[in-house]
Design a protein around this motif. Structure first.
Motif, short mmCIF file in Angstrom:
data_model
loop_
_atom_site.label_atom_id
_atom_site.label_comp_id
_atom_site.label_asym_id
_atom_site.label_seq_id
_atom_site.Cartn_x
_atom_site.Cartn_y
_atom_site.Cartn_z
N LYS A 475 -33.10 10.48 3.74
CA LYS A 475 -31.95 10.86 2.71
C LYS A 475 -32.55 11.18 1.32
O LYS A 475 -33.83 11.14 0.73
CB LYS A 475 -31.76 9.56 1.70
CG LYS A 475 -30.45 8.18 3.15
CD LYS A 475 -30.65 7.17 1.97
CE LYS A 475 -30.24 6.18 3.14
NZ LYS A 475 -29.86 4.80 1.86
N ALA A 478 -30.49 12.01 -4.45
CA ALA A 478 -29.24 12.16 -4.61
C ALA A 478 -28.20 10.92 -4.41
O ALA A 478 -27.62 10.00 -5.15
CB ALA A 478 -28.23 12.96 -4.76
N GLU A 479 -28.48 11.29 -2.88
CA GLU A 479 -28.34 9.59 -2.12
C GLU A 479 -28.86 8.64 -2.23
O GLU A 479 -28.08 7.09 -2.17
CB GLU A 479 -28.23 10.28 -0.80
CG GLU A 479 -27.23 11.24 0.16
CD GLU A 479 -28.05 11.94 1.17
OE1 GLU A 479 -27.04 12.52 2.06
OE2 GLU A 479 -29.19 11.43 2.33
N ALA A 481 -30.09 7.66 -5.17
CA ALA A 481 -29.58 7.37 -6.75
C ALA A 481 -27.99 7.30 -6.88
O ALA A 481 -28.20 5.63 -6.84
CB ALA A 481 -29.25 8.79 -7.53
N ARG A 482 -27.34 7.25 -5.77
CA ARG A 482 -25.35 6.29 -5.53
C ARG A 482 -26.22 5.20 -4.53
O ARG A 482 -25.61 4.41 -5.47
CB ARG A 482 -25.45 7.76 -4.44
CG ARG A 482 -23.74 7.45 -4.40
CD ARG A 482 -23.16 8.20 -2.88
NE ARG A 482 -23.63 7.68 -2.06
CZ ARG A 482 -24.34 8.42 -1.21
NH1 ARG A 482 -23.29 10.36 -0.52
NH2 ARG A 482 -24.33 8.68 0.65
N ASP A 483 -27.12 5.13 -3.65
CA ASP A 483 -27.17 3.89 -3.03
C ASP A 483 -27.53 3.28 -3.74
O ASP A 483 -27.41 1.49 -3.79
CB ASP A 483 -27.81 4.28 -1.56
CG ASP A 483 -27.04 4.60 -0.37
OD1 ASP A 483 -26.08 5.27 -0.82
OD2 ASP A 483 -28.12 5.47 -0.12
N PHE A 485 -26.98 2.95 -7.10
CA PHE A 485 -25.86 3.12 -8.63
C PHE A 485 -27.19 3.37 -9.41
O PHE A 485 -27.11 2.67 -10.91
CB PHE A 485 -25.41 1.41 -8.38
CG PHE A 485 -24.80 1.00 -7.81
CD1 PHE A 485 -23.29 1.61 -6.63
CD2 PHE A 485 -25.08 0.45 -6.28
CE1 PHE A 485 -22.56 1.48 -6.49
CE2 PHE A 485 -24.63 -0.25 -5.14
CZ PHE A 485 -23.20 0.28 -5.28
N SER A 487 -28.77 7.07 -12.03
CA SER A 487 -29.37 8.40 -12.02
C SER A 487 -30.05 8.96 -11.31
O SER A 487 -30.99 8.69 -11.02
CB SER A 487 -29.14 8.96 -13.51
OG SER A 487 -30.19 8.52 -14.12
#
Length: 521
Positions: A475, A478-479, A481-483, A485, A487
């Motif tokens: 990953k 950014a991925e 961080a998204r998973d 929740f 930054s």
């Protein structure tokens, strides 16, 4: 033959440009007759223009053949496909004159193909030239034969990734010195040193480099600049092997243009990606690498002789910036075209860190092919030791580790031991009751090797482990961080904290340490 009208100390490319501009037929003919191999190798477009002015002495069959072959090749190079215009000769029935043209034509085509990275095609042309040599030997002076053999040798070196010392290379060096071709002797010794350095034959590389250095003062400055690239790269590799990265960087600041003009431009970028500055500013180095690669035609970049070295450099730089998955992808892309094991060594190291048993086949395959390549063999024995250690097979781990250390120290390549990672290296040293390996790498790549035994890998927080595992699985930040929740900056902060606790400064190094600490997907 026309009298020489240029100074020996002048770069023939500049002298030829002046002579063509002045339409000086005598000077043009003399320059081409003396320096045609050098001019062709450096893609001098002026050489193509010069061929329209040349008037070789018809009584000299050797030079007539040289000019005929150059004219035929350059015309087809700038208009059509050169390969389709090559003459086909019958072998045993070939006349002496035809054999001479075959030798020169094969060499001309081989140099041009090699300059574009077409190693396989270049080797075919060399074989054709060699096959015709017995019938043409009487027509070729020893001095020119030394130059021809030098270019044949370079083609063979390229086809093996520059790691295999070609049979007869010492003879080429001896003949070049005996016939007064000191620039050729200097360049040949440099390639000899580079071959040994890439393979990890440290003492042999040092001896060859010393021979080249002894010749350096006997040739002209422009010859040292243009023909000294292999020696500089060999010397830089040996400095890196001993942990002297700053000295290697200082050595490679000289005449960057010569690297870019040579067939070794991609290999030079791979060596530069290992310098300390590349680790401190890997994004800038990566941008420079891509810019230089983009300056070459796509078909040249795609040739294995160039693409493998570029992908290794890209993988190194992407690994330093935390893009571990992309680094692995780049290595896998070039693994099948890898002529000397460097790609597969890196892949085996990464896979061994992720799953020690999964890399077993790759490790054994590289070992079978690396009998004359101590660098690859040392790293593979070290990975076998790491795998055995993780499986609780202490006797095997101890045996393989001793083999790796012996190879690394005997061949002057302690940097090869860095591949194990700090924690594994420390455990193997404790298992065998020796500090040889630890002492050997104490000053090398401190961002990859930390010998502080007080570090406790269990201090990683659950979030730091989760971030590291996410990046190890491929990953992006950014991925992750998204998973999670959070930054991207939070992910970067957690990753920096994990690196600090693991004693590393790159994702590739973190994989080794994390795997050893039991952190796995």
């Amino acid at each position: 033959m026309a009298s020489h009208r240029t100074e020996r100390s002048a770069d023939p490319r500049a002298a030829l440009r002046r002579a063509v501009g002045e339409r000086d037929v005598e000077a043009v003919t003399s320059l081409v007759a003396q320096h045609w191999m050098y001019l062709l190798e450096h893609r001098s477009i002026t050489l193509a223009l010069a061929m329209g002015l040349c008037t070789p002495d018809p009584a000299d069959p050797l030079l007539t053949a040289v000019f005929t072959e150059l004219g035929a090749h350059l015309k087809s190079t700038f208009r059509t496909n050169a390969a389709s215009h090559r003459a086909r000769w019958s072998g045993a029935r070939r006349s002496e004159a035809e054999a001479l043209r075959a030798v020169l034509g094969g060499t001309v085509a081989a140099i041009a193909a090699r300059a574009d990275g077409r190693a396989a095609e270049s080797l075919v042309h060399v074989d054709r030239a060699r096959a015709a040599l017995p019938a043409a030997a009487a027509r070729i002076p020893p001095a020119m034969l030394a130059r021809l053999q030098h270019h044949w040798l370079r083609t063979e070196l390229m086809s093996t990734g520059y790691v295999t010392v070609v049979d007869g290379s010492e003879e080429v060096l001896r003949v070049a010195v005996a016939t007064g071709q000191l620039d050729i002797a200097y360049c040949t010794a440099g390639y000899y040193a580079l071959s040994h350095a890439l393979a990890g034959r440290g003492p042999a590389a040092d001896r060859a480099a010393a021979e080249a250095d002894a010749l350096a003062d006997l040739i002209e400055p422009w010859q040292r600049a243009a023909m000294g690239v292999p020696l500089r790269l060999a010397s830089a590799l040996r400095l890196l092997d001993r942990g002297h990265g700053d000295e290697a960087a200082a050595l490679l600041t000289d005449d960057r243009r010569a690297e870019q003009d040579s067939e070794l431009w991609a290999l030079a970028l791979m060596v530069r990606s290992q310098l300390p500055a590349a680790k401190q500013d890997s994004m800038r180095f990566l941008a420079q690498l891509e810019a230089e690669a983009a300056s070459w035609p796509s078909d040249v970049v795609a040739q294995p002789a160039n693409s493998v070295h570029l992908d290794v450099a890209r993988a190194q730089l992407n690994g330093l910036t935390g893009r571990g998955a992309l680094a692995v992808e780049l290595l896998e892309r070039s693994a099948e075209q890898d002529a000397h094991g460097i790609v597969r060594v890196r892949l085996a190291a990464i896979r061994a860190a992720e799953d020690p048993t999964a890399a077993a086949t790759l490790v054994e395959a590289v070992l079978r092919e690396s009998r004359d390549r101590p660098r690859a063999a040392a790293e593979m024995h070290l990975l076998k030791a790491a795998r055995a250690l993780s499986e609780g097979k202490d006797a095997i781990a101890s045996r393989e580790f001793r083999r790796a250390v012996a190879l690394a120290l005997e061949n002057g390549i302690p940097r090869s031991l860095v591949v194990a990672g700090p924690a594994v290296l420390t455990k193997l040293s404790e298992l065998t009751g020796t500090r040889e390996a630890l002492d050997a790498v104490a000053e090398i790549d401190q961002e990859l090797v930390s010998l502080d035994r007080s570090r406790d890998h269990t201090l990683l927080t659950p979030r730091e482990r989760a971030v590291l595992l996410g990046l190890m699985s491929g990953k992006t930040r950014a991925e992750v961080a998204r998973d999670s929740f959070v930054s991207v900056e939070t992910v970067r902060s957690q990753l920096r904290s994990a690196y600090r606790k693991l004693g590393v400064r790159s994702l590739e190094a973190a994989i080794f340490a994390a795997s050893e600490a039991g952190i796995r997907n």
